[in-house]
Write a protein that holds these residues in place. Structure first.
Motif, PDB file in Angstrom:
ATOM      1  N   ALA A 238       0.836  -1.205   0.000  1.00 17.88           N
ATOM      2  CA  ALA A 238       0.000   0.000   0.000  1.00 17.88           C
ATOM      3  C   ALA A 238       0.870   1.254   0.000  1.00 17.88           C
ATOM      4  O   ALA A 238       0.543   2.241  -0.677  1.00 17.88           O
ATOM      5  N   ALA A 239       1.994   1.217   0.704  1.00 21.08           N
ATOM      6  CA  ALA A 239       2.892   2.377   0.738  1.00 21.08           C
ATOM      7  C   ALA A 239       3.489   2.645  -0.637  1.00 21.08           C
ATOM      8  O   ALA A 239       3.621   3.799  -1.057  1.00 21.08           O
ATOM      9  N   ARG A 240       3.842   1.590  -1.358  1.00 17.75           N
ATOM     10  CA  ARG A 240       4.412   1.791  -2.695  1.00 17.75           C
ATOM     11  C   ARG A 240       3.369   2.334  -3.665  1.00 17.75           C
ATOM     12  O   ARG A 240       3.675   3.141  -4.536  1.00 17.75           O
ATOM     13  N   ARG A 241       2.128   1.921  -3.518  1.00 14.37           N
ATOM     14  CA  ARG A 241       1.070   2.368  -4.433  1.00 14.37           C
ATOM     15  C   ARG A 241       0.542   3.755  -4.097  1.00 14.37           C
ATOM     16  O   ARG A 241      -0.058   4.411  -4.947  1.00 14.37           O
ATOM     17  N   ALA A 242       0.700   4.180  -2.855  1.00 16.65           N
ATOM     18  CA  ALA A 242       0.101   5.453  -2.407  1.00 16.65           C
ATOM     19  C   ALA A 242       0.515   6.593  -3.341  1.00 16.65           C
ATOM     20  O   ALA A 242       1.644   6.619  -3.820  1.00 16.65           O
ATOM     21  N   PRO A 243      -0.398   7.517  -3.640  1.00 15.41           N
ATOM     22  CA  PRO A 243      -1.731   7.660  -3.059  1.00 15.41           C
ATOM     23  C   PRO A 243      -2.804   6.815  -3.742  1.00 15.41           C
ATOM     24  O   PRO A 243      -3.971   6.877  -3.375  1.00 15.41           O
ATOM     25  N   ARG A 244      -2.407   6.021  -4.753  1.00 14.28           N
ATOM     26  CA  ARG A 244      -3.395   5.169  -5.411  1.00 14.28           C
ATOM     27  C   ARG A 244      -3.716   3.974  -4.521  1.00 14.28           C
ATOM     28  O   ARG A 244      -2.907   3.571  -3.688  1.00 14.28           O
ATOM     29  N   PRO A 245      -4.874   3.368  -4.715  1.00 13.01           N
ATOM     30  CA  PRO A 245      -5.201   2.147  -3.964  1.00 13.01           C
ATOM     31  C   PRO A 245      -4.448   0.943  -4.526  1.00 13.01           C
ATOM     32  O   PRO A 245      -3.791   1.040  -5.572  1.00 13.01           O
ATOM     33  N   LEU A 246      -4.537  -0.175  -3.844  1.00 14.30           N
ATOM     34  CA  LEU A 246      -4.002  -1.418  -4.396  1.00 14.30           C
ATOM     35  C   LEU A 246      -4.664  -1.694  -5.742  1.00 14.30           C
ATOM     36  O   LEU A 246      -5.848  -1.399  -5.939  1.00 14.30           O
ATOM     37  N   GLN A 247      -3.895  -2.251  -6.665  1.00 15.52           N
ATOM     38  CA  GLN A 247      -4.350  -2.500  -8.023  1.00 15.52           C
ATOM     39  C   GLN A 247      -4.782  -3.966  -8.178  1.00 15.52           C
ATOM     40  O   GLN A 247      -4.421  -4.815  -7.352  1.00 15.52           O
TER      41      GLN A 247
END
Length: 200
Positions: free
Chosen positions: A25-34
């Motif tokens: 989740a930290a790597r994707r932020a601010p997007r949600p999990l894909q």
């Protein structure tokens, strides 16, 4: 998707799995999990390793964004990974690749016979010589695994040794990604073909 996605938000059953979800989740932020993440989370340790490796390839190399995204997009085209294309073609455009340049990347056959003519067309579409060589390299790596001495010499003549390793790792990594996406039909797009980039 040929399997059900894991729940979103994820429901980890151990502290270790919760930490993995947190890192993703930290790597994707601010997007949600894909959707890719939700497929990988069926195997949390694999998802964790994937997240670390792809995070390094995406965010910790010295490559410019346009070069990186062009390499990824060419892999997507060759492998028919249109979910990957849908995510990365807009990033290439955002990094300054023209629509004409994206058209070159999206060709089914990058070089048909006359390599110099194909190069002139690519340069005429606004791609730099470095970007063109990366496209050729990604195409050969993905189609043939082996890269011709000529193409490798062109790459080595325009990029540092570190950059050659980073380009190679990017192409290799996104071949892994595309094969996972297509085999499991993650995102339910992989049989559809490319769309107009503006629609993403």
């Amino acid at each position: 998707m040929r399997l059900p996605y894991t729940p979103n938000p994820p429901v980890p059953t151990t502290d270790e799995d919760a930490a993995i979800v947190s890192r993703m989740a930290a790597r994707r932020a601010p997007r949600p999990l894909q959707p890719l993440d939700l497929a990988l989370l069926h195997a949390p340790p694999v998802a964790d390793g994937w997240n670390a490796f792809l995070g390094a390839v995406r965010t910790r190399t010295s490559l410019g964004a346009a070069v990186r995204e062009l390499a990824i997009c060419r892999v997507a085209v060759v492998n028919g990974a249109w979910y990957e294309w849908a995510h990365h073609a807009p990033l290439a455009v955002g990094a300054g690749v023209s629509e004409a340049g994206i058209g070159v990347v999206g060709r089914e056959v990058l070089v048909a016979g006359d390599g110099e003519k194909a190069k002139r067309e690519a340069l005429g579409a606004g791609l730099s010589e470095r970007e063109w060589v990366v496209l050729k390299y990604a195409d050969e790596m993905t189609r043939n695994v082996r890269v011709s001495d000529e193409t490798f010499a062109e790459l080595k003549g325009l990029f540092s040794e570190r950059e050659v390793v980073e380009v190679t790792a990017t192409v290799a990594a996104y071949n892994c990604v595309s094969r996972f996406l297509v085999a499991l039909d993650v995102g339910e797009r992989n049989g559809t073909g490319p769309d107009d980039v503006a629609g993403h």
